[in-house]
Design a protein around this motif. Structure first.
Motif, PDB file in Angstrom:
ATOM      1  N   GLY A 159       1.230  -1.885   0.316  1.00 38.07           N
ATOM      2  CA  GLY A 159       0.095  -0.346  -0.288  1.00 38.07           C
ATOM      3  C   GLY A 159       0.628   1.314   0.131  1.00 38.07           C
ATOM      4  O   GLY A 159       1.616   0.957  -0.500  1.00 38.07           O
ATOM      5  N   THR A 160       0.500   2.477   0.334  1.00 41.93           N
ATOM      6  CA  THR A 160       0.634   3.787   0.366  1.00 41.93           C
ATOM      7  C   THR A 160       0.853   4.552   1.731  1.00 41.93           C
ATOM      8  O   THR A 160      -0.594   4.017   2.341  1.00 41.93           O
ATOM      9  N   ARG A 161       1.420   5.170   2.522  1.00 44.30           N
ATOM     10  CA  ARG A 161       0.859   5.459   4.148  1.00 44.30           C
ATOM     11  C   ARG A 161       1.409   6.860   2.917  1.00 44.30           C
ATOM     12  O   ARG A 161       2.900   7.146   3.270  1.00 44.30           O
ATOM     13  N   THR A 162       0.503   7.401   2.936  1.00 46.56           N
ATOM     14  CA  THR A 162       0.247   9.152   2.648  1.00 46.56           C
ATOM     15  C   THR A 162      -1.555   9.767   3.694  1.00 46.56           C
ATOM     16  O   THR A 162      -1.764   9.641   4.433  1.00 46.56           O
ATOM     17  N   LYS A 163      -0.806  11.276   3.292  1.00 46.51           N
ATOM     18  CA  LYS A 163      -1.680  12.482   3.802  1.00 46.51           C
ATOM     19  C   LYS A 163      -2.474  12.939   2.886  1.00 46.51           C
ATOM     20  O   LYS A 163      -3.352  13.124   2.810  1.00 46.51           O
ATOM     21  N   GLN A 164      -2.394  11.855   1.273  1.00 47.82           N
ATOM     22  CA  GLN A 164      -3.064  12.759  -0.160  1.00 47.82           C
ATOM     23  C   GLN A 164      -3.709  11.597  -0.568  1.00 47.82           C
ATOM     24  O   GLN A 164      -4.342  11.780  -1.417  1.00 47.82           O
ATOM     25  N   ALA A 165      -4.586  10.587   0.230  1.00 51.92           N
ATOM     26  CA  ALA A 165      -5.834   9.980  -0.238  1.00 51.92           C
ATOM     27  C   ALA A 165      -6.428  10.052  -0.097  1.00 51.92           C
ATOM     28  O   ALA A 165      -6.947   9.431  -1.500  1.00 51.92           O
ATOM     29  N   ALA A 166      -6.986  11.158   0.094  1.00 48.52           N
ATOM     30  CA  ALA A 166      -8.132  11.914  -1.237  1.00 48.52           C
ATOM     31  C   ALA A 166      -7.910  12.692  -2.148  1.00 48.52           C
ATOM     32  O   ALA A 166      -8.342  12.319  -3.498  1.00 48.52           O
ATOM     33  N   ASN A 167      -6.308  12.760  -2.385  1.00 44.08           N
ATOM     34  CA  ASN A 167      -6.167  12.758  -4.034  1.00 44.08           C
ATOM     35  C   ASN A 167      -6.198  12.004  -4.282  1.00 44.08           C
ATOM     36  O   ASN A 167      -6.029  12.031  -5.805  1.00 44.08           O
ATOM     37  N   LEU A 168      -5.331  11.137  -3.857  1.00 45.03           N
ATOM     38  CA  LEU A 168      -5.121   9.813  -4.960  1.00 45.03           C
ATOM     39  C   LEU A 168      -6.649   9.151  -5.476  1.00 45.03           C
ATOM     40  O   LEU A 168      -6.924   8.545  -6.932  1.00 45.03           O
ATOM     41  N   LEU A 169      -7.668   9.356  -4.881  1.00 42.99           N
ATOM     42  CA  LEU A 169      -9.033   9.037  -4.526  1.00 42.99           C
ATOM     43  C   LEU A 169      -9.564  10.118  -5.860  1.00 42.99           C
ATOM     44  O   LEU A 169     -10.514   9.632  -6.525  1.00 42.99           O
ATOM     45  N   VAL A 170      -9.183  11.312  -5.841  1.00 37.43           N
ATOM     46  CA  VAL A 170      -9.660  12.287  -7.258  1.00 37.43           C
ATOM     47  C   VAL A 170      -9.080  12.027  -8.289  1.00 37.43           C
ATOM     48  O   VAL A 170     -10.156  11.106  -9.537  1.00 37.43           O
ATOM     49  N   ALA A 171      -8.115  11.577  -7.901  1.00 36.26           N
ATOM     50  CA  ALA A 171      -7.178  11.209  -9.706  1.00 36.26           C
ATOM     51  C   ALA A 171      -7.661   9.807  -9.686  1.00 36.26           C
ATOM     52  O   ALA A 171      -7.609   9.216 -10.991  1.00 36.26           O
ATOM     53  N   GLU A 172      -8.335   8.799  -9.314  1.00 37.21           N
ATOM     54  CA  GLU A 172      -8.508   8.070  -9.755  1.00 37.21           C
ATOM     55  C   GLU A 172     -10.106   7.737 -10.239  1.00 37.21           C
ATOM     56  O   GLU A 172     -10.848   6.826 -11.473  1.00 37.21           O
ATOM     57  N   LEU A 173     -11.137   8.521  -9.063  1.00 35.32           N
ATOM     58  CA  LEU A 173     -12.068   8.823 -10.587  1.00 35.32           C
ATOM     59  C   LEU A 173     -12.280   9.569 -11.291  1.00 35.32           C
ATOM     60  O   LEU A 173     -13.105   8.905 -12.311  1.00 35.32           O
TER      61      LEU A 173
END
Length: 358
Positions: free
Chosen positions: A62-76
């Motif tokens: 996985g990835t340990r990050t504070k950017q999970a929301a931005n990763l989800l935006v990119a995936e959407l």
């Protein structure tokens, strides 16, 4: 799988002049044990090295990050090209609100703390958001608990905002400590300016680097019941051997370019138990004293401690030793590949038996 089943991993590894895990002053970490100073490498440092090794070996990580929301935006946006940043962010904000995880719009939509998420969880959350106009809190949380990467299943996750999303770790990793006393040392260095005039003397830079040398005792264990719960039987067995391999072959990277201290273990003992994990570090409470190397006397003390500990615990299901061909403990193996194959076969048999008896 209902019975307890643990995999113990005891490793002896000698590391030459190095500084692989620093404290706040830049010196190698140490611990006081048995009345003397030992070299120490923190468990977090070696777990990070294992996670990096997973990625190199294409193991699920996985990835340990504070950017999970931005990763989800990119995936959407990848799944639906018609979504702009604003619409995608609105969806993500709703998902994180349902999950009980706070994001800070003033800080680029960061979570308040580092969050370990698997790539599968991000992908499934995005697909769920695309497929459902109305989002359900229970289903969002279910996605965030499923599709766990191996590092998430092994090392767990704590979510302060919503403890429902916590994942119990199935592995424990001890701080590695030297089997003997260490004396901290430092290297004084200078550097010259290659372009300085011939009539100029003196160094352009000078400084010091702290280091030590040590034979380390490293220990980890895996709770197979918990790992199967986090993954499934097949992935748990494969994940265990992936972890063993990468725990043995990884090395924290502190000052690696300076010291080139990438070594391999000298001795490995893998024990499969049904009663309790056993850390054998007590073998070295009385530190090894030697003028001709620490590995051999450390192996002798470790195996003696294993026999002593057997007075307190049940006979193990299996025991495998790599690095000492005449060991009287369990089965001696000649190669790492043999060790991993033996562990896989033994776990497959034990876990299969337990599942059959459920």
């Amino acid at each position: 799988m209902t019975k307890n089943l643990y995999v113990d991993l005891s490793v002896l590894q000698t590391v030459p002049s190095s500084n692989i895990n620093r404290d706040d002053t830049g010196a190698p970490k140490t611990a006081l044990y048995g009345g003397v100073t030992r070299a120490r490498v923190s468990s977090q440092s070696w777990k990070k090295a294992v996670r990096d090794e997973f990625k190199q070996d294409n193991v699920s990580a996985g990835t340990r990050t504070k950017q999970a929301a931005n990763l989800l935006v990119a995936e959407l946006k990848k799944l639906d090209a018609s979504l702009d940043d604003k619409a995608a962010l609105a969806k993500v904000t709703e998902i994180f609100k349902l999950a009980g995880i706070k994001i800070d719009a003033k800080k680029n939509n960061e979570t308040g703390a580092l969050l370990l998420v698997s790539r599968g969880q991000i992908a499934k959350l995005a697909q769920y958001a695309i497929d459902n106009e109305e989002l359900d809190k229970k289903e969002v949380k279910q996605v965030l608990k499923g599709d766990q990467s191996l590092d998430l299943a092994l090392f767990g996750r704590m979510v302060a905002d919503n403890p429902e999303l916590n994942v119990d770790a199935s592995a424990q990793v001890a701080h590695a400590v030297s089997t003997h006393e260490v004396v901290p040392e430092y290297d004084y260095f200078t550097a010259l300016d290659d372009e300085q005039p011939d009539d100029t003397t003196g160094a352009a830079m000078l400084g010091t680097i702290d280091f030590n040398s040590a034979t380390l005792y490293r220990y980890a264990n895996i709770n197979m019941h918990e790992l199967v719960h986090n993954l499934n039987v097949a992935d748990a067995i494969k994940g265990t051997t992936d972890f063993i391999r990468d725990f043995l072959l990884s090395m924290p990277t502190g000052k690696q370019n300076t010291f080139a201290n990438k070594t391999l273990p000298s001795y490995v003992m893998v024990t499969i138990r049904q009663d309790t994990p056993v850390n054998l570090v007590s073998a070295f409470e009385n530190p090894v004293i030697s003028n001709s190397g620490y590995v051999e006397p450390s192996i002798t003390k470790l195996e003696a401690e294993y026999h002593r500990a057997q007075a307190y615990v049940d006979e193990p299901v299996a025991n495998f030793v790599l690095g000492k061909s005449d060991s009287e403990i369990g089965v001696n193996v000649a190669k790492l590949s043999d060790l991993l194959a033996r562990v896989t076969a033994e776990l497959s048999e034990v876990v299969q038996d337990e599942n059959t008896n459920d």
